[in-house]
Design a protein around this motif. Structure first.
Motif, PDB file in Angstrom:
ATOM      1  N   ARG A  42       0.816  -1.216   0.000  1.00 58.19           N
ATOM      2  CA  ARG A  42       0.000   0.000   0.000  1.00 58.19           C
ATOM      3  C   ARG A  42       0.849   1.266   0.000  1.00 58.19           C
ATOM      4  O   ARG A  42       0.410   2.301  -0.501  1.00 58.19           O
ATOM      5  CB  ARG A  42      -0.949   0.022   1.204  1.00 58.19           C
ATOM      6  N   LEU A 140       3.307   8.601   0.725  1.00 59.09           N
ATOM      7  CA  LEU A 140       2.046   8.979   1.352  1.00 59.09           C
ATOM      8  C   LEU A 140       2.341   9.914   2.521  1.00 59.09           C
ATOM      9  O   LEU A 140       3.313   9.697   3.250  1.00 59.09           O
ATOM     10  CB  LEU A 140       1.309   7.733   1.835  1.00 59.09           C
ATOM     11  N   ARG A 160       2.878  18.840  -0.990  1.00 54.73           N
ATOM     12  CA  ARG A 160       1.997  17.805  -1.523  1.00 54.73           C
ATOM     13  C   ARG A 160       1.597  18.104  -2.959  1.00 54.73           C
ATOM     14  O   ARG A 160       1.468  19.259  -3.353  1.00 54.73           O
ATOM     15  CB  ARG A 160       0.744  17.681  -0.666  1.00 54.73           C
ATOM     16  N   GLU A 162      -1.439  16.631  -5.801  1.00 55.00           N
ATOM     17  CA  GLU A 162      -2.762  16.012  -5.709  1.00 55.00           C
ATOM     18  C   GLU A 162      -2.821  14.581  -6.207  1.00 55.00           C
ATOM     19  O   GLU A 162      -3.674  13.813  -5.795  1.00 55.00           O
ATOM     20  CB  GLU A 162      -3.791  16.871  -6.459  1.00 55.00           C
ATOM     21  N   ALA A 163      -1.916  14.217  -7.102  1.00 55.37           N
ATOM     22  CA  ALA A 163      -1.950  12.868  -7.670  1.00 55.37           C
ATOM     23  C   ALA A 163      -0.539  12.337  -7.803  1.00 55.37           C
ATOM     24  O   ALA A 163       0.311  12.961  -8.433  1.00 55.37           O
ATOM     25  CB  ALA A 163      -2.642  12.874  -9.028  1.00 55.37           C
ATOM     26  N   HIS A 168      -1.251   5.566  -6.429  1.00 56.42           N
ATOM     27  CA  HIS A 168      -1.570   6.814  -5.733  1.00 56.42           C
ATOM     28  C   HIS A 168      -2.066   7.916  -6.673  1.00 56.42           C
ATOM     29  O   HIS A 168      -2.061   9.086  -6.311  1.00 56.42           O
ATOM     30  CB  HIS A 168      -0.342   7.285  -4.957  1.00 56.42           C
ATOM     31  N   ASP A 170      -4.914   8.749  -7.455  1.00 55.83           N
ATOM     32  CA  ASP A 170      -6.103   9.444  -6.957  1.00 55.83           C
ATOM     33  C   ASP A 170      -5.911   9.976  -5.541  1.00 55.83           C
ATOM     34  O   ASP A 170      -6.874  10.362  -4.884  1.00 55.83           O
ATOM     35  CB  ASP A 170      -7.319   8.500  -6.969  1.00 55.83           C
ATOM     36  N   SER A 171      -4.655   9.980  -5.082  1.00 54.76           N
ATOM     37  CA  SER A 171      -4.387  10.384  -3.703  1.00 54.76           C
ATOM     38  C   SER A 171      -3.323  11.459  -3.658  1.00 54.76           C
ATOM     39  O   SER A 171      -2.376  11.451  -4.458  1.00 54.76           O
ATOM     40  CB  SER A 171      -3.897   9.179  -2.891  1.00 54.76           C
ATOM     41  N   VAL A 173       0.045  13.028  -2.439  1.00 57.63           N
ATOM     42  CA  VAL A 173       1.301  12.471  -1.946  1.00 57.63           C
ATOM     43  C   VAL A 173       2.278  13.613  -1.680  1.00 57.63           C
ATOM     44  O   VAL A 173       2.133  14.708  -2.228  1.00 57.63           O
ATOM     45  CB  VAL A 173       1.928  11.478  -2.952  1.00 57.63           C
TER      46      VAL A 173
END
Length: 202
Positions: A42, A140, A160, A162-163, A168, A170-171, A173
């Motif tokens: 993950r 992450l 950070r 956005e993608a 990852h 959609d997250s 980082v």
């Protein structure tokens, strides 16, 4: 990206406790077991989950092919005290925004400081063998362990995005970067003091 010296599977790095060398087919059983844990997968961008034995075989073939082309440099991590003991992976991959460092360590070896050795050695070889000005890593935001490893090696948090890559996408980082000028401050004319025994063998 990488020159001829790194495009042969005899190329390897040595740190105080590790050998970093090309992954081999004999690593597949251990790779499959270690990478199949969700807590490992993950945190990475590319390890599929669930992880099947055939995924390990496919990954090793692809890693060796990329190394042979000089397109990437992917190392399997093994213990010097037990050279056939595969414990994780580290590598520098091409990315749209520039070279990207990725790494993972099998759960039984977490908290040992092994990945700090591997990250510093791989960063050193990247700047010594290529003309790249910076090396990036994406983590992450909650991954405190990887953040600590990267910051110890001189990587600086640039905030950070956005993608991230792969899983990852959609997250958000965190993007950490090590620039050549900062690496030179760590490394100087020789290898970093903590990596006095690290060397490339051809």
């Amino acid at each position: 990206m990488f020159p001829d010296i790194a495009r042969d599977d005899v190329f390897r790095l040595e740190t105080r406790r590790l050998w970093l060398r090309w992954p081999r087919q004999s690593d597949a059983p251990a790779l499959s077991v270690l990478a199949s844990e969700w807590d490992v997968a993950r945190a990475t961008a590319m390890i599929p989950h669930p992880y099947r034995p055939e995924d390990a075989d496919r990954f090793i073939l692809a890693a060796r092919a990329a190394n042979a082309r000089g397109a990437a440099l992917r190392f399997g991590l093994t213990l010097k005290s037990f050279p056939r003991k595969f414990v994780g992976m580290i590598g520098v991959e091409p990315d749209e925004a520039g070279p990207r460092l990725g790494f993972w360590l099998g759960r039984p070896f977490w908290g040992s400081g092994l990945m700090s050795e591997a990250v510093e050695a791989t960063s050193d070889v990247f700047f010594r063998l290529t003309e790249g000005d910076e090396l990036a890593a994406f983590i992450l935001p909650e991954n405190a362990a990887s953040r600590a490893v990267l910051e110890k090696a001189g990587f600086v948090d640039e905030g950070r995005i956005e993608a991230g890559p792969g899983r990852h996408s959609d997250s958000p980082v965190a993007r950490l970067v090590l620039r050549r000028r900062d690496w030179q401050g760590f490394a100087g004319p020789g290898l970093r003091p903590g990596l006095a025994s690290a060397r490339a063998l051809s």
